[in-house]
Design a protein around this motif. Structure first.
Motif, mmCIF file in Angstrom:
data_model
loop_
_atom_site.group_PDB
_atom_site.id
_atom_site.type_symbol
_atom_site.label_atom_id
_atom_site.label_comp_id
_atom_site.label_asym_id
_atom_site.label_seq_id
_atom_site.Cartn_x
_atom_site.Cartn_y
_atom_site.Cartn_z
ATOM 1 N N LYS A 133 0.765 -1.333 0.084
ATOM 2 C CA LYS A 133 -0.005 0.026 -0.033
ATOM 3 C C LYS A 133 0.889 1.317 -0.001
ATOM 4 C CE LYS A 133 -4.261 -1.576 1.037
ATOM 5 N NZ LYS A 133 -4.454 -2.817 2.304
ATOM 6 N N LEU A 134 2.078 1.214 0.716
ATOM 7 C CA LEU A 134 2.597 2.555 0.767
ATOM 8 C C LEU A 134 3.936 2.587 -0.482
ATOM 9 C CD1 LEU A 134 3.197 2.946 4.676
ATOM 10 C CD2 LEU A 134 1.436 3.710 3.030
ATOM 11 N N SER A 135 4.306 1.473 -0.957
ATOM 12 C CA SER A 135 5.212 1.618 -1.999
ATOM 13 C C SER A 135 5.039 2.469 -3.043
ATOM 14 C CB SER A 135 5.664 0.228 -2.529
ATOM 15 O OG SER A 135 6.285 -0.562 -1.495
ATOM 16 N N PRO A 136 3.806 2.329 -3.538
ATOM 17 C CA PRO A 136 3.353 3.504 -4.631
ATOM 18 C C PRO A 136 3.630 4.947 -4.468
ATOM 19 C CG PRO A 136 1.513 1.889 -4.157
ATOM 20 C CD PRO A 136 2.433 1.659 -3.181
ATOM 21 N N ILE A 137 3.733 5.418 -2.846
ATOM 22 C CA ILE A 137 4.094 6.713 -2.514
ATOM 23 C C ILE A 137 5.707 7.042 -2.821
ATOM 24 C CG2 ILE A 137 4.088 8.336 -0.616
ATOM 25 C CD1 ILE A 137 2.011 6.680 0.800
ATOM 26 N N ASP A 138 6.270 6.029 -2.351
ATOM 27 C CA ASP A 138 7.675 6.277 -2.763
ATOM 28 C C ASP A 138 8.472 4.797 -2.484
ATOM 29 O OD1 ASP A 138 10.776 7.131 -1.765
ATOM 30 O OD2 ASP A 138 9.855 8.875 -2.642
ATOM 31 N N PRO A 139 9.520 4.671 -3.519
ATOM 32 C CA PRO A 139 10.230 3.553 -3.211
ATOM 33 C C PRO A 139 10.884 3.299 -1.794
ATOM 34 C CG PRO A 139 11.117 4.670 -4.919
ATOM 35 C CD PRO A 139 10.000 5.467 -4.465
ATOM 36 N N TYR A 140 11.060 4.205 -1.103
ATOM 37 C CA TYR A 140 11.470 3.974 0.376
ATOM 38 C C TYR A 140 10.649 2.991 0.911
ATOM 39 C CZ TYR A 140 12.183 5.119 5.140
ATOM 40 O OH TYR A 140 12.282 5.281 6.620
ATOM 41 N N PHE A 141 9.453 2.924 0.834
ATOM 42 C CA PHE A 141 8.739 2.313 1.596
ATOM 43 C C PHE A 141 8.909 0.813 1.379
ATOM 44 C CE2 PHE A 141 6.515 5.267 4.292
ATOM 45 C CZ PHE A 141 6.489 6.427 3.483
ATOM 46 N N ASP A 142 9.123 0.490 -0.041
ATOM 47 C CA ASP A 142 9.716 -0.861 -0.407
ATOM 48 C C ASP A 142 10.951 -1.170 0.217
ATOM 49 O OD1 ASP A 142 10.945 -2.529 -3.338
ATOM 50 O OD2 ASP A 142 8.826 -2.974 -2.447
ATOM 51 N N LYS A 143 11.851 -0.414 0.446
ATOM 52 C CA LYS A 143 12.886 -0.536 1.135
ATOM 53 C C LYS A 143 12.741 -0.828 2.847
ATOM 54 C CE LYS A 143 16.138 2.370 0.924
ATOM 55 N NZ LYS A 143 17.319 3.506 0.991
ATOM 56 N N LEU A 144 11.709 0.189 3.067
ATOM 57 C CA LEU A 144 11.565 -0.193 4.574
ATOM 58 C C LEU A 144 10.762 -1.457 4.913
ATOM 59 C CD1 LEU A 144 11.278 1.168 7.441
ATOM 60 C CD2 LEU A 144 9.179 2.359 6.447
ATOM 61 N N ALA A 145 9.910 -1.700 4.038
ATOM 62 C CA ALA A 145 9.318 -3.129 4.079
ATOM 63 C C ALA A 145 10.179 -4.210 4.138
ATOM 64 C CB ALA A 145 8.136 -3.240 2.975
ATOM 65 N N ASP A 146 11.136 -4.185 3.364
ATOM 66 C CA ASP A 146 12.102 -5.310 3.351
ATOM 67 C C ASP A 146 12.951 -5.405 4.607
ATOM 68 O OD1 ASP A 146 12.947 -4.980 -0.299
ATOM 69 O OD2 ASP A 146 11.591 -5.924 1.044
ATOM 70 N N ALA A 147 13.293 -4.071 5.230
ATOM 71 C CA ALA A 147 14.119 -3.713 6.415
ATOM 72 C C ALA A 147 13.374 -4.419 7.524
ATOM 73 C CB ALA A 147 14.475 -2.237 6.648
ATOM 74 N N MET A 148 11.942 -4.154 7.451
ATOM 75 C CA MET A 148 11.048 -4.721 8.548
ATOM 76 C C MET A 148 11.308 -6.340 8.556
ATOM 77 S SD MET A 148 7.687 -2.390 8.039
ATOM 78 C CE MET A 148 6.587 -3.035 9.337
ATOM 79 N N VAL A 149 11.219 -6.938 7.557
ATOM 80 C CA VAL A 149 11.315 -8.425 7.406
ATOM 81 C C VAL A 149 12.762 -8.701 8.056
ATOM 82 C CG1 VAL A 149 11.605 -10.294 5.972
ATOM 83 C CG2 VAL A 149 9.615 -8.567 5.791
ATOM 84 N N THR A 150 13.996 -7.947 7.513
ATOM 85 C CA THR A 150 15.108 -8.121 8.055
ATOM 86 C C THR A 150 15.432 -8.106 9.628
ATOM 87 O OG1 THR A 150 16.099 -7.418 5.949
ATOM 88 C CG2 THR A 150 17.663 -7.575 7.733
#
Lengths: 348, 357
Positions: B326-343
């Motif tokens: 839902k948030l990646s469309p706002i900015d690719p940062y959230f894609d990275k953040l989502a991955d970091a949450m998993v890490t």
């Protein structure tokens, strides 16, 4: 806003007289009531004449006046603590401030008497913020603001429908609690006003309350009566029920409800243990009310306060009616109340 | 004007509550001089210092404190490639301390926070109050107008349902700050001289379903109950945003606490916040966040976790998937953040194998 800027013409102070002698009460409140119009409604079941001191701009309503307006069969709706609702009904002002007749002005930690009326009006005049919790409480207060992380789009707030004040000395505890802790008195002055968040339920106390009559008037419903309830707050729930309705409707219509300042000082009265002897149905009724309100959804089509009350009454009858006759009576009273409100205020 | 407390002469409390069950996590890039003032209240406890910035710098810890210290080299060594989820050049790095702790409770405080005075002039033992908050139940399902009903002198008011009076476990205790308030940059720029002088003597539970801006300056939590959700995100060096680490954690934490039936409290204790950071620097850090939060808030407000998510880790991983979607469309940062949450969760579980609830 400055407390000096309150337009006194916009406020009615409504007092439900459960005691005949209002001289001490009104004299102690004189510094803060003076200049305001007062509506005093005498409990229809109170036999003695009221004693009112000179120097107040006041209209007094007794049983005959009530019956003239609402009819003899409806006057029971306004007995006991509910007599003040008649005052809400006939008022023509924007704001109502209502305080129990056994309360006097409190002192703040600096020793100054608290002007409860001004604080209530200030609460009502400033926006509420129910959509996101501000950790520094009321962001519109002098010396405060919205904190980091508070969305900017939510910073203009919503209209404030009601201001729920608190009590020093005898807090508004129920009978079992007060009976258990006979010596407990509330000495904690919490210097905050805050908005109760959207969807959060709270127990509204009628002891010290104010509301925007123009915005939400009919939502304060004199509806829930407990069998055998007496003239002590421990034996009633009318205000708590009223508050659940008011909060739910406010949430639905996008208004806010505040809690906190002002404090009043509540005097000793009654005997909690004595009240405990009566089998208090209130506990059972609350247990049933909470899940009802928690899951209740008013229809989108309910866009006026009156619509909301009627829909709420319908839902109460359907979902709670079979649990206890008190709920059916409450639902009927709510419908009747809206009709009365509409006919009394048809020019408004 | 409000001033910090003078703690000279206050005796050390040798029977400090929970001293073997609580770690104090402090991120720092400068020094730890502020600990001297906290000595009477904090010395009995174990400290975890997370040193941000240049790892070759030596951070002096005042004598007498029992501590472990981690700099960036340590973080890289311990986490390996997973160290990518820990921020650099931002106090968000503190969450590494949560991860390596072996205790049940965490208290985290900033290095510019001093001891506050209550209205009677007495020094406030913030940690003691946090512990009281955590050990007492919360009441998120119905608001008590007299605030914390478990406090001395208070109780549930008339009308409060009896079935809800036992409360639920408290996961988080969020404290406040006198003097420099935690304002965002625009507010700081408009009101540079405003100081918080109002001591509000209350603790309260934030109702279920309500989000709040969680500040990491003066915070305590039950690590067993909510630890894995306390990830402070990707901030600082190489990231497009700063000063939203604690906010991010707070939104995740509240959604998960609401889902799992845990309580979050706010109010007392106060600390005295001494330093105002540069509002222009802050504005640059917060800039994107100010716009993004308009979308982030509705996202969290409508986030629904599945019935199958019964542990904090499960909840957090579900959230990370929603963030990605839902948030990646706002900015690719959230894609990275989502991955970091998993890490982060992977790293947490690796370092804390026993705590899978």
């Amino acid at each position: 806003m400055s407390l000096d800027e309150i337009n006194k013409n916009e406020v009615d102070i409504v007092i439900g007289a459960l005691n005949a002698d209002l001289i001490p009460f009104l004299n102690t409140w004189r510094p803060f009531f003076s200049g305001f119009h007062l509506i005093i409604v005498k409990d229809p079941d109170l036999k003695e004449e009221l004693n009112i001191p000179q120097g107040f701009d006041v209209d007094i309503y007794s049983k005959t006046d009530i019956e003239k307006v609402v009819g003899a069969s409806n006057s029971t709706m306004f007995s006991g603590y509910s007599c003040r609702y008649f005052g809400y009904l006939v008022s023509k002002k924007k704001y109502i401030v209502s305080i129990d007749d056994d309360c006097v002005p409190a002192k703040d930690p600096k020793g100054f008497l608290v002007d409860a009326v001004s604080q209530h009006v200030s609460n009502l005049e400033n926006p509420a913020t129910p959509l996101f919790f501000n950790t520094l409480y009321d962001p519109y207060r002098e010396g405060a603001d919205f904190v980091r992380g508070y969305p900017f789009s939510l910073r203009s707030g919503v209209p404030c429908a009601a201001s729920c004040g608190l009590w020093l000395n005898l807090a508004d505890l129920d009978a079992p609690t007060q009976a258990l802790k006979t010596e407990q008195r509330n000495t904690s002055y919490v210097d905050a006003v805050m908005t109760v968040p959207l969807k959060a339920m709270l127990p509204v106390s009628g002891i010290n309350i104010a509301f925007n009559r123009e915005l939400i008037g009919p939502a304060l419903v004199p509806a829930l009566r407990i069998a055998g309830e007496g003239r002590v707050r421990w034996e009633t729930l009318e205000d708590v029920w009223c508050g659940m309705c008011l909060k739910h409707i406010s949430d639905h219509l996008g208004y806010g409800v505040k809690t906190g300042l002002p404090y009043v000082w509540r005097n000793e009265r009654g005997d909690a243990v004595e009240s405990l002897r009566k089998k208090w149905e209130g506990m059972k009724l609350m247990e049933k009310s909470v899940p009802f309100f928690d899951s209740l959804k008013l229809p989108e089509s309910a866009v006026t306060v009156a619509d909301c009350v009627v829909e709420l009454a319908k839902a109460v009858k359907e979902q709670l009616g079979s649990d206890d006759p008190a709920f059916t009576q409450a639902a009927d009273a709510m419908v009747k109340w809206v009709q009365l409100w509409s006919s009394v205020n048809s020019s408004g | 004007m409000v001033e910090p407390a003078n703690t000279v002469g206050i005796p050390l409390n040798h029977r400090a509550l929970l001293k073997d069950e609580l770690d104090i996590v402090i991120p720092t890039i400068r020094n730890l001089d502020f600990l001297e003032m906290w000595r009477p209240f904090l010395q009995p406890y174990h400290l975890i210092i997370v040193q941000d910035g240049d790892p070759s710098k030596t951070i002096a810890v005042p004598e007498g404190f029992d501590y472990e210290l981690y700099n960036r080299n340590d973080i890289n060594r311990i986490l390996g490639p997973k160290a990518s989820c820990i921020s650099f050049k931002d106090s968000a790095c503190r969450c590494f301390g949560y991860m390596v702790s072996k205790k049940k409770y965490i208290f985290t405080i900033d290095d510019d926070c001093f001891v506050a005075k209550d209205p009677s002039g007495k020094a406030v033992n913030a940690l003691e109050q946090h512990i009281k908050n955590l050990l007492c139940p919360s009441s998120p399902f119905f608001f008590n107008t007299l605030y914390d009903p478990y406090r001395e002198g208070a109780d549930f008011v008339r009308g409060y349902p009896f079935s809800l009076r036992e409360g639920v476990s408290t996961a988080v205790s969020h404290g406040l700050w006198l003097n420099i308030p935690d304002y965002d940059a625009p507010t700081q720029l408009v009101k540079p001289k405003e100081r918080n002088t109002r001591y509000v003597d209350a603790v309260m539970t934030i109702p279920k379903g309500t989000l709040f801006p969680m500040c990491g300056m003066n915070l305590a939590f039950d690590r067993d109950l909510i630890g894995p959700a306390m990830y402070f995100g990707l901030m600082g060096d190489g990231q497009p945003i700063g000063r939203y680490d604690d906010m991010w954690a707070g939104w995740c934490v509240k959604v998960i606490c609401d889902h799992l039936g845990l309580g979050v409290k706010t109010g007392l204790p106060y600390i005295y916040h001494s330093k105002a950071s540069n509002p222009f620097v802050n504005l640059k850090k917060e800039y994107k966040g100010i716009f993004w939060q308009e979308d982030i808030i509705p996202f969290f407000q409508s986030a629904k976790l599945s019935k199958e998510a019964v542990t904090v880790q499960q909840c957090y991983l579900e959230l990370s998937k929603m963030v990605k979607e839902k948030l990646s469309p706002i900015d690719p940062y959230f894609d990275k953040l989502a991955d970091a949450m998993v890490t982060w969760i992977e790293a947490w579980d690796e370092l804390n194998p026993a705590t899978k609830a």
